[in-house]
Structure formats: C-alpha cells, structure tokens
Design an enzyme around this catalytic site. Structure first.
Site, mmCIF file in Angstrom:
data_model
loop_
_atom_site.group_PDB
_atom_site.id
_atom_site.type_symbol
_atom_site.label_atom_id
_atom_site.label_comp_id
_atom_site.label_asym_id
_atom_site.label_seq_id
_atom_site.Cartn_x
_atom_site.Cartn_y
_atom_site.Cartn_z
ATOM 1 N N ALA A 162 0.827 -1.206 0.000
ATOM 2 C CA ALA A 162 0.000 0.000 0.000
ATOM 3 C C ALA A 162 0.859 1.253 0.000
ATOM 4 O O ALA A 162 0.602 2.198 -0.755
ATOM 5 C CB ALA A 162 -0.933 -0.007 1.218
ATOM 6 N N LYS A 220 9.385 0.288 9.693
ATOM 7 C CA LYS A 220 9.732 0.074 11.099
ATOM 8 C C LYS A 220 10.976 -0.796 11.250
ATOM 9 O O LYS A 220 11.729 -0.676 12.220
ATOM 10 C CB LYS A 220 8.554 -0.574 11.835
ATOM 11 C CG LYS A 220 8.710 -0.577 13.336
ATOM 12 C CD LYS A 220 7.646 -1.407 14.034
ATOM 13 C CE LYS A 220 6.275 -0.817 13.894
ATOM 14 N NZ LYS A 220 5.274 -1.543 14.730
ATOM 15 N N ALA A 230 3.286 -12.516 1.375
ATOM 16 C CA ALA A 230 2.072 -13.014 0.721
ATOM 17 C C ALA A 230 2.443 -14.043 -0.348
ATOM 18 O O ALA A 230 3.328 -13.801 -1.169
ATOM 19 C CB ALA A 230 1.308 -11.854 0.097
ATOM 20 N N GLY A 288 -1.482 -14.652 -4.191
ATOM 21 C CA GLY A 288 -1.516 -13.763 -5.338
ATOM 22 C C GLY A 288 -2.488 -12.618 -5.162
ATOM 23 O O GLY A 288 -2.817 -12.223 -4.051
ATOM 24 N N GLU A 307 -8.792 -19.917 -5.410
ATOM 25 C CA GLU A 307 -8.668 -20.030 -3.962
ATOM 26 C C GLU A 307 -10.060 -20.092 -3.339
ATOM 27 O O GLU A 307 -11.073 -19.881 -4.010
ATOM 28 C CB GLU A 307 -7.858 -18.858 -3.404
ATOM 29 C CG GLU A 307 -6.406 -18.859 -3.875
ATOM 30 C CD GLU A 307 -5.556 -17.790 -3.215
ATOM 31 O OE1 GLU A 307 -6.120 -16.882 -2.581
ATOM 32 O OE2 GLU A 307 -4.327 -17.872 -3.327
ATOM 33 N N ASP A 325 -0.077 -0.691 15.758
ATOM 34 C CA ASP A 325 0.235 0.659 16.226
ATOM 35 C C ASP A 325 -0.359 1.736 15.319
ATOM 36 O O ASP A 325 -0.732 2.819 15.789
ATOM 37 C CB ASP A 325 1.745 0.864 16.392
ATOM 38 C CG ASP A 325 2.557 0.290 15.245
ATOM 39 O OD1 ASP A 325 1.960 -0.251 14.293
ATOM 40 O OD2 ASP A 325 3.793 0.363 15.304
ATOM 41 N N HIS A 329 -5.974 -17.701 9.002
ATOM 42 C CA HIS A 329 -5.701 -18.507 7.816
ATOM 43 C C HIS A 329 -5.792 -19.974 8.224
ATOM 44 O O HIS A 329 -5.205 -20.382 9.233
ATOM 45 C CB HIS A 329 -4.303 -18.195 7.271
ATOM 46 C CG HIS A 329 -4.067 -18.729 5.889
ATOM 47 N ND1 HIS A 329 -3.962 -20.077 5.608
ATOM 48 C CD2 HIS A 329 -3.912 -18.094 4.699
ATOM 49 C CE1 HIS A 329 -3.757 -20.243 4.310
ATOM 50 N NE2 HIS A 329 -3.727 -19.052 3.739
ATOM 51 N N HIS A 385 -4.116 -14.119 10.752
ATOM 52 C CA HIS A 385 -3.606 -13.763 9.432
ATOM 53 C C HIS A 385 -3.957 -12.358 8.969
ATOM 54 O O HIS A 385 -3.136 -11.693 8.345
ATOM 55 C CB HIS A 385 -4.136 -14.770 8.414
ATOM 56 C CG HIS A 385 -3.594 -14.606 7.027
ATOM 57 N ND1 HIS A 385 -2.241 -14.540 6.754
ATOM 58 C CD2 HIS A 385 -4.225 -14.488 5.826
ATOM 59 C CE1 HIS A 385 -2.059 -14.396 5.451
ATOM 60 N NE2 HIS A 385 -3.225 -14.340 4.870
ATOM 61 N N GLU A 393 -3.951 -3.023 5.222
ATOM 62 C CA GLU A 393 -4.600 -3.731 6.326
ATOM 63 C C GLU A 393 -4.976 -2.820 7.481
ATOM 64 O O GLU A 393 -5.889 -3.119 8.250
ATOM 65 C CB GLU A 393 -3.691 -4.862 6.831
ATOM 66 C CG GLU A 393 -4.392 -5.818 7.764
ATOM 67 C CD GLU A 393 -3.549 -7.035 8.123
ATOM 68 O OE1 GLU A 393 -3.978 -7.801 9.010
ATOM 69 O OE2 GLU A 393 -2.463 -7.215 7.534
ATOM 70 N N ARG A 451 -12.484 -11.760 5.006
ATOM 71 C CA ARG A 451 -11.829 -11.378 3.742
ATOM 72 C C ARG A 451 -11.827 -12.531 2.741
ATOM 73 O O ARG A 451 -11.483 -13.667 3.085
ATOM 74 C CB ARG A 451 -10.388 -10.952 4.037
ATOM 75 C CG ARG A 451 -9.565 -10.623 2.797
ATOM 76 C CD ARG A 451 -8.176 -10.171 3.198
ATOM 77 N NE ARG A 451 -7.391 -11.246 3.760
ATOM 78 C CZ ARG A 451 -6.415 -11.901 3.115
ATOM 79 N NH1 ARG A 451 -6.145 -11.583 1.861
ATOM 80 N NH2 ARG A 451 -5.728 -12.839 3.701
ATOM 81 N N LEU A 506 -4.307 -7.737 -1.349
ATOM 82 C CA LEU A 506 -3.237 -7.113 -2.139
ATOM 83 C C LEU A 506 -3.818 -6.199 -3.216
ATOM 84 O O LEU A 506 -3.262 -5.138 -3.511
ATOM 85 C CB LEU A 506 -2.335 -8.181 -2.775
ATOM 86 C CG LEU A 506 -1.477 -9.017 -1.817
ATOM 87 C CD1 LEU A 506 -0.544 -9.925 -2.609
ATOM 88 C CD2 LEU A 506 -0.675 -8.137 -0.873
#
Length: 636
Positions: free
Chosen positions: A19, A38, A49, A52, A135, A233, A254, A361, A385, A396, A402
């Site tokens: 992102a 960080k 990831a 895909g 998936e 955070d 997951h 996850h 996220e 999700r 992604l």
C-alpha cells in the site's frame, strides 16, 4: 528538539509495504516523499504473501461475479458500493504492477492462440496471458500470481522502482510513535513523531499530508503469519488522532499455517485450489466434505473453524493437508517456495502430508476509510490492512487484500495532490494572521469542502470500559517505568498477552472468555501503572518521549509499545463482547446464530478530530520548499 532531529517533506508515508509503495510510486514526481519502514524493508506482510492478487481477468469471469463472491464471503458486512468500486479497478491494478516489472507467472505461449480474443495489443496480451489460480470462496480461477511467492516478487519490483525515484526517500528502521496535527485548526494531520532505531533517537517529520500504511495487528496473537512489526500501532495512532475504528473483532485466521514448532510459514490456499485435501491424521477422513458443499474451498472462516474443531478432538495440534496425489513436477513448478521450504524441514509434499493449523492472518477491520483513502482527520489517508474500506466485511475473500493495497494506494495518489492544491489555495485566500480566531473558523469551515470524511451505514457504537475512556492519570510515566523493573518484565507481559488473545479471543469466543481476558488486561494495565492515553502518547510533560533534546530509552519505547498493545487488545475484546452473534470471522459459542440486523461496529475516538488533540504540544512555523509555502509545526 535540535534542528538535526527535525525533517520535512511534502508527503509522509508510514509503512513500506504494497500500500505504501503503490502510493509513493503513483504520486506526482514533483512531490517530495518520505517512506518509513519500522524494520528492514522486507519485514512486512506484503513481502510474505504467497497466493496472489485477485482480479477478474479471465474471459469467463466478470467484476460482477468477483463482487458477488466477495459479498458472500463478507457475510453481509461488506460495503457493496465500495467493494464494487475497488474490484472494478482489478485489471488496471494488475496492469500497473506488470508495468512496474512484477514477473507474474504466464500461461504457456501456445495457450494464447486458443483464446477468442481480437485486436490484442502488447499490453492486453500480457494481462490476458497470466496464469490464474483458484482459492477458497472464489467461483473461478481469478488469482494472478508469481509462482508461490507473489508478495516477494511484487515487493522486490516496487522497491527497485522506489529506490530509483529521486523524489522518494526510504527510511528503514524508523518507527512512528504518534501523528502530529495542525495546532491552529486541531484538525489537519501535519506529520509524525518518529523513533530512529539506527541512531536510538527521536525525530519529528513534518509534512503537508500523511499516508498511514502500517499494516495489521496479527502479532497480538500467539500464532501469526504477520512479521513481528505488525502490532496494530497504526490503528492506535489514528484513533488517538481522532479517527473512528470499525469491525476490530473480525480477525481472520488462515486455515493452513504450518504446524511445526513455532513456524509462522503459511501453506498457500492455492494448494487447496489445485486439489489439496484436508484429512484427520488419526482416521484419514476427509472432514471438510461433511462441513460445507465447497469442501476445502469454502471461505476461510468456515475452513479454519472446522480445522480448529478437529484439533480440539484429536489433541495433536494439527490436521493434514495432502497434495501427494498431484503430479510431482506440477507441485515443484507451481509451488517452488513451499516445496523447498518444507524439504529443508524434512517434509516432501509430493509424498508426505503437511501438518497445518489455523494462524492469525488478517484484520478485516481498522481505521474507517473511504475508497480514496480519506479518514476522519483531514490530511490523513490510510490504505492496506490498517484501513477499513468495507471491502472485507466479516471475512476477507482470499487475495482481495493485495488488490485493495494497490487500488486504494493509487486512489490516494490521485486525490492527495488535489487536497494539497486546494489547501494551498485556501491558505492564500485566507490572507490573515494565522493566530486569529477568524483564521480558525474560516479555515475549518472551508476545509469541510476540501476533505470529505467517510460515511458508514447501519452502525453500532462500542461502549468502552472506564479504564479505556478514563481521563484520570494513575501514575506519571517516569514513575511507572521505575516500577516496571526492566524491559524483560514488559516483554514477558507481551508474550502472555499473545497467549491470552489466542485462547480467549481466537477462532471461537464466549462472554466468559472475553470477560476473563478484559480482567487480565486490566490487571496488567494496573501493574504497568498505565497513565491516561495522552500520557503514553507523549503529551505528559514529564515523559522522556516528550522532552526536548532527550534520548528515548528502550524502556521508554517498550513501555509505549506494551501500553498501546494492551489498549488495542481492550478495544478488540470490547468489540467482540458487544457483537452478540456469530458472523464471518467472529464466532460466539454462546451466540452461534446471525443477528437479525447487520451492523458495523464502530469505536469512536476519545476526541473529536475538530475539537481537540491528545498529541504532543506543538506550535506553528512556516517553512519554504521551493516556490511552495508549507505550514508545519514544531515541538515545544
């Protein structure tokens, strides 16, 4: 704070994942951009990831079908309008990634001639020749990938581009502590306070706009796929600055994390998409056939709960995922990373079953955000996220995240220059003394036309306990540090917090478990002698984190991190406690059914983003960047 510890830029991006870099690379090159990481650049969820990026690319697929699958997985909590808008940009997002050099896996060249496509140019050919996988929850093959290490390939390509861009400065090992807001309006985000891990010092970065792309909160749990920097955070910084939070109780697990020691390695859902099956290790029974008609390709919440139930019965801590019936060359070609990783651990997936168990996850909730990344605080955007756009709902859909990173990041890059230009025009129009009341009123009134806060429908406000919303200070920060004997003590509490969240706030929850968790967290907060939120956010004048020319110790930083994690855990548990139903990733053993009314849970900020601030005390100054005048702030 010395001048050496103050920096300025047009745009500050907190987070160097997909992102953050999608935003940075899509912004005009005329803007100076700083991107914070960080830790090392590869320490982010995007990098790890595997599966895909979902997009309706196949000739037999459509955006309508993709939206339908997403809404089903989201169990009634997706924002249908935002979902459609984001997923409609799927093809353009994949094309942009191809242009950045992402080496997506292609179909064999001869397959292209079999497609009934006409007038293909070279770019269309690249998009329409991608190999797509299937998936869980998807009705067809829809997931573009780069072998089984999509995230790594994507991030390597974008990182190369970012390093080559003269207007982008990447600062690894720089951790954001708090967001700064304009002291005149108390509304516009103007930078952040930072801890520089390289030099063990605090610095301030002032900017004309801030993009929050700091990732999720998976590391609040014992078993998590996210790297250790993902502790939520960013969510807390935004909330403390005046942003609403939504649906924090929906933490996706997951189904198939590698259950071997303390491994955080994921076994991609694409293995099940290609025919992998789940078995009970003791009986050899393929149990998903009895759970859902979609079997192993049911949405993740359903598969994860089924596996957890099997584990509770077998007592082994895992079930088996078996792909040994698939051709060995196919597995080695399409899943090279999984194959090689497990070979080194003594598991040959071409012949052996894989021990798997659910692992924390993805956070489906987060900072309330529009599809253009706008939050409740003017000048503060959010993507990835950390954000809640309404795309993911209660659960999700695999590989949508992604795509959201790229689409919303690029939407921000489109909107942000508009915001800067209109704010600059507004400043010029209001050519009066910055310190006057008239400036306050005129700027705030005019800014309402420049910044549109996101709108949520059908909401339920979360009531917070007294130790969350209290404004009374129990102890001063320095006194609290003295009573926390050392960094090891606070680290031990963090470890215990992970275990507590996993046990009491895991795949299944109940009122008793949630109440016990809240009581334990309150005891830790009392032990820590936590001051009010504003104190650990830096506004306590006695805190080292707020003093001029002070060196922030590791104890100071660990204290801040622990206090923030305990606070966030409280918000998550309160959200789960007050959702008296089971929906998507939130399953209540004492409320196993859906509620009659679908509502988005909302945690309102402790402050109104237009009326007050709990940031550090700040004063206005004016600096110049070329021909542009930038209004920023400096610490007192």
């Amino acid at each position: 704070m010395s001048a050496d510890h103050v920096r300025q830029t047009d745009v500050l991006i907190i987070g160097a994942g997909l992102a953050g870099l999608s935003t940075a690379l899509s912004l005009p090159k005329s803007l100076s951009i700083m991107v914070l990481s960080k830790a090392a650049l590869e320490v982010c969820s995007s990098h790890y990831a595997q599966g895909g990026i979902a997009a309706s690319l196949d000739q037999n697929d459509s955006v309508t079908d993709h939206v339908a699958d997403t809404l089903i997985a989201g169990a009634g909590l997706c924002d249908a309008t935002n979902t459609t808008e984001i997923l409609s940009e799927g093809q353009q997002a994949i094309q942009w990634l191809c242009e950045q050099g992402v080496p997506f896996t292609q179909n064999p060249q001869q397959d292209v001639t079999q497609k009934t496509l006409t007038d293909l140019n070279s770019t269309d050919l690249e998009i329409n020749n991608l190999h797509l996988t299937k998936e869980g929850g998807h009705g067809c093959r829809r997931v573009a990938h780069a072998d089984d290490a999509t995230g790594r390939h994507v991030m390597e390509a974008l990182t190369i581009r970012a390093h080559a861009a003269s207007n982008i400065t990447i600062l690894p090992y720089h951790e954001a502590l708090s967001l700064l807001k304009d002291p005149i309006t108390n509304s516009h985000c103007k930078g952040a306070r930072i801890f520089d891990h390289n030099n063990h010092c605090q610095l301030t970065i002032y900017s004309r706009a801030v993009v929050l792309a700091s990732g999720g909160l998976g590391q609040l749990f014992q078993r998590a796929s996210a790297p250790n920097v993902c502790v939520g955070d960013g969510v807390m910084m935004a909330w403390q600055a005046g942003c609403r939070l939504a649906n924090l109780e929906f933490v996706q697990f997951h189904p198939t994390g590698l259950a071997l020691g303390d491994s955080s390695f994921l076994i991609s859902e694409a293995l099940r998409g290609e025919g992998g099956c789940l078995y009970c290790p003791q009986t050899g029974r393929r149990f998903m056939l009895d759970v859902d008609e979609r079997a192993e390709l049911a949405p993740r919440d359903i598969v994860a709960r089924a596996i957890a139930e099997q584990i509770s019965v077998n007592g082994l801590g895992y079930v088996h995922l078996d792909v040994s019936h698939l051709p060995a060359p196919f597995l080695q070609e399409h899943f090279p990373q999984i194959y090689q990783t497990l070979i080194t651990l003594g598991i040959d997936i071409t012949t052996d079953p894989i021990p798997v168990a659910p692992t924390a996850h993805y956070s489906c909730g987060g900072v309330v955000t529009s599809v253009n990344g706008m939050t409740d605080v003017a000048g503060l955007y959010a993507a990835g996220e950390v954000a809640h756009t309404g795309l993911h709902g209660a659960n999700r859909l695999a590989s949508n995240s992604l795509l959201e990173c790229v689409v919303v990041g690029r939407n921000i890059a489109t909107d942000l220059p508009r915001y800067l230009a209109e704010m600059e025009a507004l400043d010029a129009k209001l050519d009066i003394n910055l310190h006057t009341t008239a400036y306050h009123l005129n700027l705030n009134a005019s800014a309402d036309d420049i910044w549109k806060t996101p709108v949520l429908k059908n909401t339920q406000s979360i009531n917070l306990p007294y130790f969350t919303s209290s404004t009374s200070t129990l102890y001063e920060h320095n006194e609290a540090i003295k009573h926390c004997h050392n960094d090891a003590d606070m680290t031990e509490v963090i470890v215990k917090l992970k275990a507590l969240m996993t046990t009491n706030m895991g795949i299944t929850r109940s009122a008793r478990e949630l109440e016990e968790a809240l009581e334990q967290i309150q005891q830790w907060q009392q032990w820590l002698k936590q001051p009010e939120l504003s104190s650990f956010n830096g506004s306590d004048s006695n805190s080292n984190i707020n003093r001029k020319n002070s060196t922030v110790s590791i104890d100071d930083l660990t204290y801040l991190q622990l206090a923030r994690q305990l606070q966030l855990a409280t918000l998550i548990i309160q959200s789960a406690s007050q959702r008296l139903e089971s929906r998507g990733g939130h399953y209540r053993k004492d409320y196993p059914n859906l509620a009659a009314t679908t509502r988005t849970s909302v945690i309102n900020p402790l402050i109104d983003p237009r009326e007050g601030s709990i940031d550090w005390l700040i004063q206005p100054i004016i600096v110049h960047s070329g021909a542009r005048k930038i209004k920023v702030t400096t610490a007192t």
